[in-house]
Scaffold this motif. Structure first.
Motif, PDB file in Angstrom:
ATOM      1  N   ARG A   1      -2.538  -8.232  -2.052  1.00 13.58           N
ATOM      2  CA  ARG A   1      -2.617  -8.600  -3.497  1.00 13.58           C
ATOM      3  C   ARG A   1      -2.405  -7.352  -4.269  1.00 13.58           C
ATOM      4  O   ARG A   1      -2.552  -6.104  -3.641  1.00 13.58           O
ATOM      5  CB  ARG A   1      -3.875  -9.239  -3.725  1.00 13.58           C
ATOM      6  N   PRO A   2      -1.964  -7.367  -5.415  1.00  8.35           N
ATOM      7  CA  PRO A   2      -1.859  -6.059  -6.222  1.00  8.35           C
ATOM      8  C   PRO A   2      -3.133  -5.386  -6.333  1.00  8.35           C
ATOM      9  O   PRO A   2      -4.205  -5.991  -6.555  1.00  8.35           O
ATOM     10  CB  PRO A   2      -1.314  -6.518  -7.454  1.00  8.35           C
ATOM     11  N   ARG A   3      -3.233  -4.114  -6.023  1.00  8.03           N
ATOM     12  CA  ARG A   3      -4.679  -3.200  -6.165  1.00  8.03           C
ATOM     13  C   ARG A   3      -4.797  -3.282  -7.688  1.00  8.03           C
ATOM     14  O   ARG A   3      -4.134  -2.963  -8.453  1.00  8.03           O
ATOM     15  CB  ARG A   3      -4.561  -2.235  -5.266  1.00  8.03           C
ATOM     16  N   THR A   4      -5.958  -3.286  -8.228  1.00  4.08           N
ATOM     17  CA  THR A   4      -6.485  -3.252  -9.521  1.00  4.08           C
ATOM     18  C   THR A   4      -7.295  -1.912  -9.590  1.00  4.08           C
ATOM     19  O   THR A   4      -7.574  -1.402 -10.773  1.00  4.08           O
ATOM     20  CB  THR A   4      -7.166  -4.248  -9.966  1.00  4.08           C
TER      21      THR A   4
ATOM     22  N   ASP B   1      -1.385   5.004   4.016  1.00  2.00           N
ATOM     23  CA  ASP B   1      -1.873   4.951   2.648  1.00  2.00           C
ATOM     24  C   ASP B   1      -0.950   6.014   1.802  1.00  2.00           C
ATOM     25  O   ASP B   1      -0.803   5.754   0.693  1.00  2.00           O
ATOM     26  CB  ASP B   1      -3.341   5.354   2.633  1.00  2.00           C
ATOM     27  N   VAL B   2      -0.521   7.143   2.308  1.00  2.00           N
ATOM     28  CA  VAL B   2       0.147   8.130   1.619  1.00  2.00           C
ATOM     29  C   VAL B   2       1.706   7.877   1.371  1.00  2.00           C
ATOM     30  O   VAL B   2       2.130   7.796   0.336  1.00  2.00           O
ATOM     31  CB  VAL B   2      -0.071   9.480   2.238  1.00  2.00           C
ATOM     32  N   ILE B   3       2.287   7.765   2.391  1.00  2.00           N
ATOM     33  CA  ILE B   3       3.843   7.401   2.463  1.00  2.00           C
ATOM     34  C   ILE B   3       4.245   6.184   2.002  1.00  2.00           C
ATOM     35  O   ILE B   3       5.114   5.874   1.145  1.00  2.00           O
ATOM     36  CB  ILE B   3       4.342   8.020   3.870  1.00  2.00           C
ATOM     37  N   VAL B   4       3.780   4.896   2.565  1.00  2.00           N
ATOM     38  CA  VAL B   4       3.953   3.710   2.465  1.00  2.00           C
ATOM     39  C   VAL B   4       3.420   3.272   1.264  1.00  2.00           C
ATOM     40  O   VAL B   4       4.261   2.678   0.239  1.00  2.00           O
ATOM     41  CB  VAL B   4       3.813   2.598   3.605  1.00  2.00           C
ATOM     42  N   HIS B   5       2.223   3.379   0.922  1.00  2.00           N
ATOM     43  CA  HIS B   5       1.447   2.386  -0.319  1.00  2.00           C
ATOM     44  C   HIS B   5       1.332   3.699  -1.494  1.00  2.00           C
ATOM     45  O   HIS B   5       1.086   3.159  -2.444  1.00  2.00           O
ATOM     46  CB  HIS B   5       0.124   1.804   0.079  1.00  2.00           C
ATOM     47  N   ARG B   6       1.573   4.807  -1.000  1.00  2.00           N
ATOM     48  CA  ARG B   6       1.546   5.903  -2.081  1.00  2.00           C
ATOM     49  C   ARG B   6       0.180   5.827  -2.936  1.00  2.00           C
ATOM     50  O   ARG B   6       0.272   5.994  -4.139  1.00  2.00           O
ATOM     51  CB  ARG B   6       2.758   5.676  -3.182  1.00  2.00           C
ATOM     52  N   ARG B   7      -0.857   5.872  -2.189  1.00  2.00           N
ATOM     53  CA  ARG B   7      -2.191   5.911  -2.594  1.00  2.00           C
ATOM     54  C   ARG B   7      -2.642   7.155  -3.013  1.00  2.00           C
ATOM     55  O   ARG B   7      -3.477   7.408  -3.959  1.00  2.00           O
ATOM     56  CB  ARG B   7      -3.190   5.299  -1.700  1.00  2.00           C
ATOM     57  N   LEU B   8      -2.062   8.222  -2.695  1.00  2.00           N
ATOM     58  CA  LEU B   8      -1.999   9.505  -3.084  1.00  2.00           C
ATOM     59  C   LEU B   8      -0.577   9.828  -3.592  1.00  2.00           C
ATOM     60  O   LEU B   8       0.398   9.663  -3.133  1.00  2.00           O
ATOM     61  CB  LEU B   8      -2.627  10.415  -2.101  1.00  2.00           C
ATOM     62  N   PRO B   9      -0.429  10.793  -4.611  1.00  2.00           N
ATOM     63  CA  PRO B   9       0.708  10.938  -5.156  1.00  2.00           C
ATOM     64  C   PRO B   9       1.572  12.127  -4.121  1.00  2.00           C
ATOM     65  O   PRO B   9       0.817  12.962  -3.606  1.00  2.00           O
ATOM     66  CB  PRO B   9       0.391  12.093  -6.367  1.00  2.00           C
ATOM     67  N   THR B  10       2.595  11.864  -3.775  1.00  2.00           N
ATOM     68  CA  THR B  10       3.627  12.538  -2.879  1.00  2.00           C
ATOM     69  C   THR B  10       5.053  12.408  -3.379  1.00  2.00           C
ATOM     70  O   THR B  10       5.505  11.549  -3.887  1.00  2.00           O
ATOM     71  CB  THR B  10       3.394  12.068  -1.489  1.00  2.00           C
ATOM     72  N   ARG B  11       5.772  13.418  -2.988  1.00  2.20           N
ATOM     73  CA  ARG B  11       7.440  13.400  -3.369  1.00  2.20           C
ATOM     74  C   ARG B  11       7.910  13.039  -2.275  1.00  2.20           C
ATOM     75  O   ARG B  11       9.315  13.363  -2.186  1.00  2.20           O
ATOM     76  CB  ARG B  11       7.736  14.758  -4.161  1.00  2.20           C
TER      77      ARG B  11
ATOM     78  N   HIS C   1       4.509  -7.141   4.098  1.00  2.00           N
ATOM     79  CA  HIS C   1       3.820  -7.254   2.699  1.00  2.00           C
ATOM     80  C   HIS C   1       4.361  -8.361   1.602  1.00  2.00           C
ATOM     81  O   HIS C   1       3.871  -8.903   0.837  1.00  2.00           O
ATOM     82  CB  HIS C   1       3.658  -5.925   1.786  1.00  2.00           C
ATOM     83  N   VAL C   2       5.711  -8.837   2.115  1.00  2.00           N
ATOM     84  CA  VAL C   2       6.316  -9.645   1.424  1.00  2.00           C
ATOM     85  C   VAL C   2       5.488 -10.895   1.401  1.00  2.00           C
ATOM     86  O   VAL C   2       5.784 -11.932   0.682  1.00  2.00           O
ATOM     87  CB  VAL C   2       8.124  -9.786   1.534  1.00  2.00           C
ATOM     88  N   VAL C   3       4.769 -11.314   2.569  1.00  2.00           N
ATOM     89  CA  VAL C   3       4.142 -12.443   2.874  1.00  2.00           C
ATOM     90  C   VAL C   3       2.691 -12.370   2.479  1.00  2.00           C
ATOM     91  O   VAL C   3       2.156 -11.164   2.811  1.00  2.00           O
ATOM     92  CB  VAL C   3       4.182 -12.992   4.452  1.00  2.00           C
ATOM     93  N   GLU C   4       2.346 -13.036   1.367  1.00  2.00           N
ATOM     94  CA  GLU C   4       1.041 -12.867   0.843  1.00  2.00           C
ATOM     95  C   GLU C   4      -0.142 -13.807   1.508  1.00  2.00           C
ATOM     96  O   GLU C   4      -1.221 -13.495   1.141  1.00  2.00           O
ATOM     97  CB  GLU C   4       1.134 -13.474  -0.470  1.00  2.00           C
ATOM     98  N   THR C   5       0.439 -14.626   2.593  1.00  2.00           N
ATOM     99  CA  THR C   5      -0.547 -15.470   3.318  1.00  2.00           C
ATOM    100  C   THR C   5      -1.168 -14.996   4.534  1.00  2.00           C
ATOM    101  O   THR C   5      -0.384 -13.984   5.077  1.00  2.00           O
ATOM    102  CB  THR C   5       0.009 -16.897   3.294  1.00  2.00           C
ATOM    103  N   LYS C   6      -2.040 -15.615   4.866  1.00  2.00           N
ATOM    104  CA  LYS C   6      -2.675 -15.288   6.090  1.00  2.00           C
ATOM    105  C   LYS C   6      -1.612 -15.602   7.514  1.00  2.00           C
ATOM    106  O   LYS C   6      -1.701 -14.765   8.368  1.00  2.00           O
ATOM    107  CB  LYS C   6      -3.913 -16.214   6.533  1.00  2.00           C
TER     108      LYS C   6
ATOM    109  N   ARG D   1       6.019 -13.975  -1.021  1.00  2.00           N
ATOM    110  CA  ARG D   1       5.733 -13.674  -2.417  1.00  2.00           C
ATOM    111  C   ARG D   1       6.860 -13.913  -3.280  1.00  2.00           C
ATOM    112  O   ARG D   1       8.168 -13.691  -3.087  1.00  2.00           O
ATOM    113  CB  ARG D   1       5.263 -12.236  -2.706  1.00  2.00           C
ATOM    114  N   ALA D   2       7.043 -14.681  -4.566  1.00  2.00           N
ATOM    115  CA  ALA D   2       7.993 -15.028  -5.528  1.00  2.00           C
ATOM    116  C   ALA D   2       8.259 -13.742  -6.191  1.00  2.00           C
ATOM    117  O   ALA D   2       7.378 -12.781  -6.449  1.00  2.00           O
ATOM    118  CB  ALA D   2       7.593 -15.920  -6.547  1.00  2.00           C
TER     119      ALA D   2
END
Length: 173
Positions: A42-45, A97-107, A126-131, A161-162
Motif C-alpha cells: 500500500r502507499p506509505r503515509t 529500501d534504498v535503491i528500489v523503494h528510495r526510502r533514503l535519498p539517493t541519486r 508490487h503491481v499486485v496489491e493482494t495477498k 493495482r488499477a
C-alpha cells in the motif's frame, strides 16, 4: 575456527539467505504474515510501515547467534552464520529500501542489466496489491521481467493495482 572457514560460512549463509528470504516472502509474508506485509503493498503515509517489523524479527536469530558464538561459548561457526544473516540484511536494506523503494535519498540509477532486472522484478511484484497472485518473491535473484509480465497476463492481472488517474483526466459529472 580458521578465518577461511569462517568466511566460507558467512558467504554460504548470505547465499542461503536468498532461499530463506524467498520462502519467507512467499509463504509467510504472503500467507499468515500478510497482516504485517500488506502495509508494504500500500502507499506509505509516513517513514514507517508495519512490514518494517520483519527486519526486527529476522534480526533476532542473527543477534542470538553472534552473541552465542562470541560470549556464550557456543560453536564459533554460529558467529559467522549470524554475521552472514546480518550481512544479507544489510545488502537487502541497500537494494530494497534504498535503491528500489528510495526510502533514503539517493541519486543512484541502475545501469547494469542485473540491477535493472532486480528493480523491475520487484516493481512487478508490487503491481499486485493482494495477498495472492503475486510474482517474483526473491530479491537478489529475480526472473526475467518478460517472464513475470507473461505470468501476470496468464493470471489475467488478478489483484493488479488499477493505474492512477491523472488530475483532470476524468471530467466530473
Amino acid at each position: 575456527m580458521s578465518w577461511s572457514i569462517g568466511i566460507l560460512l558467512l558467504v554460504a549463509t548470505v547465499i542461503g539467505m536468498e532461499g530463506f528470504a524467498y520462502a519467507a516472502h512467499r509463504w509467510i509474508m504472503h500467507g499468515p504474515g500478510w497482516f504485517l506485509h500488506e502495509s508494504h503493498h500500500r502507499p506509505r503515509t509516513g517513514n514507517w510501515e508495519l512490514n518494517d517489523l520483519y527486519a526486527a524479527i529476522f534480526a533476532v536469530p542473527s543477534f542470538v547467534m553472534i552473541l552465542g558464538g562470541v560470549q556464550l561459548g557456543w560453536w564459533p561457526g554460529f558467529t559467522w552464520i549470524g554475521a552472514g544473516i546480518a550481512a544479507y540484511g544489510a545488502i537487502y536494506f541497500g537494494f530494497h529500501d534504498v535503491i528500489v523503494h528510495r526510502r533514503l535519498p539517493t541519486r543512484y540509477l541502475p545501469k547494469s542489466t542485473y540491477m535493472k532486472r532486480i528493480v523491475q522484478a520487484h516493481r512487478l511484484h508490487h503491481v499486485v496489491e493482494t495477498k495472492e497472485g503475486n510474482v517474483s518473491f526473491g530479491f537478489l535473484v529475480a526472473p526475467r521481467p518478460e517472464d513475470l509480465k507473461a505470468e501476470l497476463k496468464r493470471r489475467r492481472h488478478a489483484g493488479v493495482r488499477a493505474p492512477k488517474a491523472e488530475a483532470g483526466a476524468f471530467p466530473e459529472k
